[in-house]
Design an enzyme around this catalytic site. Structure first.
Site, PDB file in Angstrom:
ATOM      1  N   GLN A  48    -114.499 -50.562  36.432  1.00  0.00           N
ATOM      2  CA  GLN A  48    -113.763 -51.698  36.990  1.00  0.00           C
ATOM      3  C   GLN A  48    -114.735 -52.737  37.536  1.00  0.00           C
ATOM      4  O   GLN A  48    -114.517 -53.946  37.383  1.00  0.00           O
ATOM      5  CB  GLN A  48    -112.801 -51.247  38.087  1.00  0.00           C
ATOM      6  CG  GLN A  48    -111.960 -52.406  38.642  1.00  0.00           C
ATOM      7  CD  GLN A  48    -110.844 -51.947  39.545  1.00  0.00           C
ATOM      8  OE1 GLN A  48    -110.277 -50.880  39.362  1.00  0.00           O
ATOM      9  NE2 GLN A  48    -110.504 -52.761  40.528  1.00  0.00           N
ATOM     10  N   ASP A  69    -105.229 -50.632  47.927  1.00  0.00           N
ATOM     11  CA  ASP A  69    -105.862 -49.404  47.436  1.00  0.00           C
ATOM     12  C   ASP A  69    -107.035 -49.696  46.504  1.00  0.00           C
ATOM     13  O   ASP A  69    -107.799 -48.788  46.159  1.00  0.00           O
ATOM     14  CB  ASP A  69    -104.835 -48.510  46.735  1.00  0.00           C
ATOM     15  CG  ASP A  69    -104.202 -49.176  45.519  1.00  0.00           C
ATOM     16  OD1 ASP A  69    -104.148 -50.421  45.477  1.00  0.00           O
ATOM     17  OD2 ASP A  69    -103.743 -48.451  44.624  1.00  0.00           O
ATOM     18  N   LYS A  83    -104.573 -40.928  43.995  1.00  0.00           N
ATOM     19  CA  LYS A  83    -103.727 -40.042  43.189  1.00  0.00           C
ATOM     20  C   LYS A  83    -104.061 -38.594  43.518  1.00  0.00           C
ATOM     21  O   LYS A  83    -105.199 -38.243  43.780  1.00  0.00           O
ATOM     22  CB  LYS A  83    -103.953 -40.297  41.688  1.00  0.00           C
ATOM     23  CG  LYS A  83    -103.696 -41.730  41.250  1.00  0.00           C
ATOM     24  CD  LYS A  83    -102.235 -42.084  41.365  1.00  0.00           C
ATOM     25  CE  LYS A  83    -101.924 -43.429  40.728  1.00  0.00           C
ATOM     26  NZ  LYS A  83    -102.634 -44.561  41.306  1.00  0.00           N
ATOM     27  N   THR A 129    -100.163 -47.808  31.373  1.00  0.00           N
ATOM     28  CA  THR A 129     -99.816 -46.387  31.422  1.00  0.00           C
ATOM     29  C   THR A 129     -98.373 -46.117  31.012  1.00  0.00           C
ATOM     30  O   THR A 129     -97.975 -44.961  30.895  1.00  0.00           O
ATOM     31  CB  THR A 129    -100.051 -45.834  32.841  1.00  0.00           C
ATOM     32  OG1 THR A 129     -99.294 -46.618  33.779  1.00  0.00           O
ATOM     33  CG2 THR A 129    -101.527 -45.914  33.209  1.00  0.00           C
ATOM     34  N   LYS A 168     -89.144 -47.565  44.880  1.00  0.00           N
ATOM     35  CA  LYS A 168     -88.687 -46.242  44.491  1.00  0.00           C
ATOM     36  C   LYS A 168     -87.203 -46.101  44.834  1.00  0.00           C
ATOM     37  O   LYS A 168     -86.782 -46.345  45.955  1.00  0.00           O
ATOM     38  CB  LYS A 168     -89.479 -45.159  45.223  1.00  0.00           C
ATOM     39  CG  LYS A 168     -90.956 -45.139  44.853  1.00  0.00           C
ATOM     40  CD  LYS A 168     -91.162 -44.784  43.390  1.00  0.00           C
ATOM     41  CE  LYS A 168     -92.640 -44.678  43.049  1.00  0.00           C
ATOM     42  NZ  LYS A 168     -92.872 -44.386  41.626  1.00  0.00           N
ATOM     43  N   THR A 169     -86.396 -45.724  43.850  1.00  0.00           N
ATOM     44  CA  THR A 169     -84.964 -45.544  44.062  1.00  0.00           C
ATOM     45  C   THR A 169     -84.557 -44.186  43.532  1.00  0.00           C
ATOM     46  O   THR A 169     -85.319 -43.507  42.842  1.00  0.00           O
ATOM     47  CB  THR A 169     -84.154 -46.632  43.331  1.00  0.00           C
ATOM     48  OG1 THR A 169     -84.254 -46.415  41.912  1.00  0.00           O
ATOM     49  CG2 THR A 169     -84.665 -48.023  43.659  1.00  0.00           C
ATOM     50  N   ARG A 214    -104.332 -38.591  35.822  1.00  0.00           N
ATOM     51  CA  ARG A 214    -103.266 -39.058  34.947  1.00  0.00           C
ATOM     52  C   ARG A 214    -103.351 -38.349  33.598  1.00  0.00           C
ATOM     53  O   ARG A 214    -104.424 -37.944  33.157  1.00  0.00           O
ATOM     54  CB  ARG A 214    -103.389 -40.574  34.703  1.00  0.00           C
ATOM     55  CG  ARG A 214    -103.115 -41.447  35.912  1.00  0.00           C
ATOM     56  CD  ARG A 214    -103.170 -42.906  35.496  1.00  0.00           C
ATOM     57  NE  ARG A 214    -103.027 -43.815  36.612  1.00  0.00           N
ATOM     58  CZ  ARG A 214    -101.855 -44.238  37.091  1.00  0.00           C
ATOM     59  NH1 ARG A 214    -100.737 -43.792  36.555  1.00  0.00           N
ATOM     60  NH2 ARG A 214    -101.813 -45.095  38.098  1.00  0.00           N
ATOM     61  N   HIS A 240     -95.772 -53.451  40.651  1.00  0.00           N
ATOM     62  CA  HIS A 240     -96.792 -54.374  40.143  1.00  0.00           C
ATOM     63  C   HIS A 240     -96.458 -55.838  40.455  1.00  0.00           C
ATOM     64  O   HIS A 240     -97.272 -56.723  40.187  1.00  0.00           O
ATOM     65  CB  HIS A 240     -96.919 -54.250  38.618  1.00  0.00           C
ATOM     66  CG  HIS A 240     -97.385 -52.902  38.143  1.00  0.00           C
ATOM     67  ND1 HIS A 240     -96.530 -51.967  37.615  1.00  0.00           N
ATOM     68  CD2 HIS A 240     -98.621 -52.349  38.121  1.00  0.00           C
ATOM     69  CE1 HIS A 240     -97.221 -50.886  37.270  1.00  0.00           C
ATOM     70  NE2 HIS A 240     -98.487 -51.094  37.566  1.00  0.00           N
ATOM     71  N   LYS A 255     -91.917 -46.245  50.347  1.00  0.00           N
ATOM     72  CA  LYS A 255     -92.595 -47.065  49.354  1.00  0.00           C
ATOM     73  C   LYS A 255     -91.609 -47.986  48.661  1.00  0.00           C
ATOM     74  O   LYS A 255     -90.569 -47.563  48.182  1.00  0.00           O
ATOM     75  CB  LYS A 255     -93.292 -46.167  48.327  1.00  0.00           C
ATOM     76  CG  LYS A 255     -94.267 -46.906  47.430  1.00  0.00           C
ATOM     77  CD  LYS A 255     -95.074 -45.941  46.593  1.00  0.00           C
ATOM     78  CE  LYS A 255     -96.103 -46.670  45.744  1.00  0.00           C
ATOM     79  NZ  LYS A 255     -96.913 -45.732  44.938  1.00  0.00           N
ATOM     80  N   HIS A 300     -93.619 -52.088  36.621  1.00  0.00           N
ATOM     81  CA  HIS A 300     -92.465 -51.923  37.499  1.00  0.00           C
ATOM     82  C   HIS A 300     -92.620 -52.800  38.736  1.00  0.00           C
ATOM     83  O   HIS A 300     -93.622 -53.525  38.881  1.00  0.00           O
ATOM     84  CB  HIS A 300     -92.260 -50.452  37.873  1.00  0.00           C
ATOM     85  CG  HIS A 300     -93.487 -49.790  38.434  1.00  0.00           C
ATOM     86  ND1 HIS A 300     -93.973 -50.055  39.704  1.00  0.00           N
ATOM     87  CD2 HIS A 300     -94.331 -48.875  37.901  1.00  0.00           C
ATOM     88  CE1 HIS A 300     -95.051 -49.342  39.937  1.00  0.00           C
ATOM     89  NE2 HIS A 300     -95.304 -48.618  38.857  1.00  0.00           N
TER      90      HIS A 300
END
Length: 379
Positions: free
Chosen positions: A180, A201, A87, A45, A239-240, A91, A53, A236, A50
């Site tokens: 999937q 998830d 989500k 995506t 995340k920054t 997306r 993952h 989470k 990041h």
């Protein structure tokens, strides 16, 4: 601790990777007696994966270290739909060309973590577009769709939460879990894959694949999920204020990547050492037991080890030296993050926000009032 017989499950449990297993005893017996090919899927995506993952990537690495075969599945097909799991909205649909570009960019990172080749435990990379793009709708519905209960699909949390919030779930997205599951069936046939792993998830999607392989081919396959990764404060991980912590160096500098790990909260050090480094558990336990100022040394070791895995030893060494010069000797370094000035320049407030050191100008002003920000050593 469980009494697992296989090196694989003992290793994964000791380092904190196991959340749920579809059949722990069955997988343990198989892993103790033969090479188990296992896969994780990654939808392209963006041009880079990041830190979110990274647990999955490290789990494939641990699979290989335990003597088994990692399969990296690129979602060239499923990426055209987008996983709706947990989500709030669909997306943005990506073009085929953009997906291909993202796949090419993402592939590079796996070569840092895995050994690829033709051997029994060498990693392989496949793309589900190879089979999903060729499916014919009516035969697929007849042969595969009959094994899925809509009632049960609606009961999975990944779908149920979206519907409970009265947020739209398109028929396109609803098909994702079927595709999937079909991936697992195809990989079982093509590569003798016997294990799918993923985040917590993905539990519903993974269970669907396990059941599909049993119903269609009578093959015994297994599923394993990892715990949801959060910081000790419940936020989470990854995340920054500066955005996502990208794994590719052209998306995030080596220095910023190193600093992300160096800035780990005290309460998270042990967990991060277990999950994101190859340090022995004895060394992890030793470092995690450090207190006070000594814990900063553990954070530097974490930053060096995690950066070396993802960016290489030279990058980790250079980033550590930049940090040392900056924070211990007060010197500047070419590897520090920079912001280019326009003709009008930047105020201290604007520059601090632009560099990602604070989320807003208001926060910078508060820090300035507290004396928490210095320019050339001056408040």
């Amino acid at each position: 601790m469980s009494n697992y017989q296989s090196d694989l499950l003992r290793l994964l449990e000791a380092r904190g990777y196991i959340h749920q297993l579809t059949d722990a005893a069955g997988l343990d017996a198989m892993a103790a007696s033969q090479v188990v090919p296992g896969y994780i899927g990654f939808d392209p995506t963006a041009p880079s994966l990041h830190v979110g993952h990274l647990v999955s990537i490290m789990m494939l690495r641990q699979l290989q270290k335990a003597g088994h075969k990692p399969i990296v599945l690129m979602g060239g097909g499923t990426g055209k739909i987008g996983d709706p799991s947990f989500k709030d909205e669909a997306r943005k649909l990506l073009t085929t060309d953009l997906i291909a570009q993202n796949v090419a960019s993402i592939k590079r990172i796996f070569e840092r973590f895995l050994t690829f080749g033709n051997g029994p435990t060498d990693a392989i990379m496949v793309d589900n577009a190879d089979w999903l793009d060729k499916l014919e709708y009516i035969p697929f519905l007849r042969d595969i769709g009959q094994h899925f209960s809509v009632n049960r699909m609606l009961s999975f949390d990944s779908v149920k939460l979206r519907l409970d919030r009265e947020q739209s779930l398109s028929f396109l997205e609803f098909n994702y879990m079927i595709l999937q599951a079909y991936d697992f069936l195809e990989l079982s046939r093509r590569a003798s894959c016997r294990l799918q792993m993923g985040g917590s998830d993905q539990w519903g999607n993974i269970v669907n694949g396990v059941e599909l392989a049993r119903r269609v081919d009578g093959t015994q396959v297994f599923g394993l999920t990892t715990p949801l990764l959060t910081n000790a404060d419940g936020s989470k991980m990854g995340k920054t204020v500066g955005g996502a912590v990208w794994l590719n160096e052209d998306q995030l500098s080596n220095y910023d990547y190193w600093q992300f790990w160096r800035n780990t909260a005290d309460a998270d050090v042990a967990n991060r050492l277990r999950l994101f480094t190859d340090l022995s558990m004895d060394e992890v336990d030793r470092l995690a037991a450090l207190q006070g100022a000594e814990l900063n040394e553990a954070k530097k070791i974490l930053a060096n080890a995690a950066t070396a895995l993802c960016r290489g030893t030279e990058a980790a060494t250079a980033a550590a030296e930049t940090a040392r010069l900056t924070f211990e000797e007060g010197a500047s370094d070419a590897n520090l993050p920079t912001v280019s000035l326009g003709t009008d320049g930047l105020t201290v407030v604007q520059a601090t926000t632009a560099l990602g050191f604070a989320p807003s100008n208001k926060e910078v002003r508060r820090k300035l009032a507290e004396g928490a920000i210095r320019v050339n050593g001056q408040v």
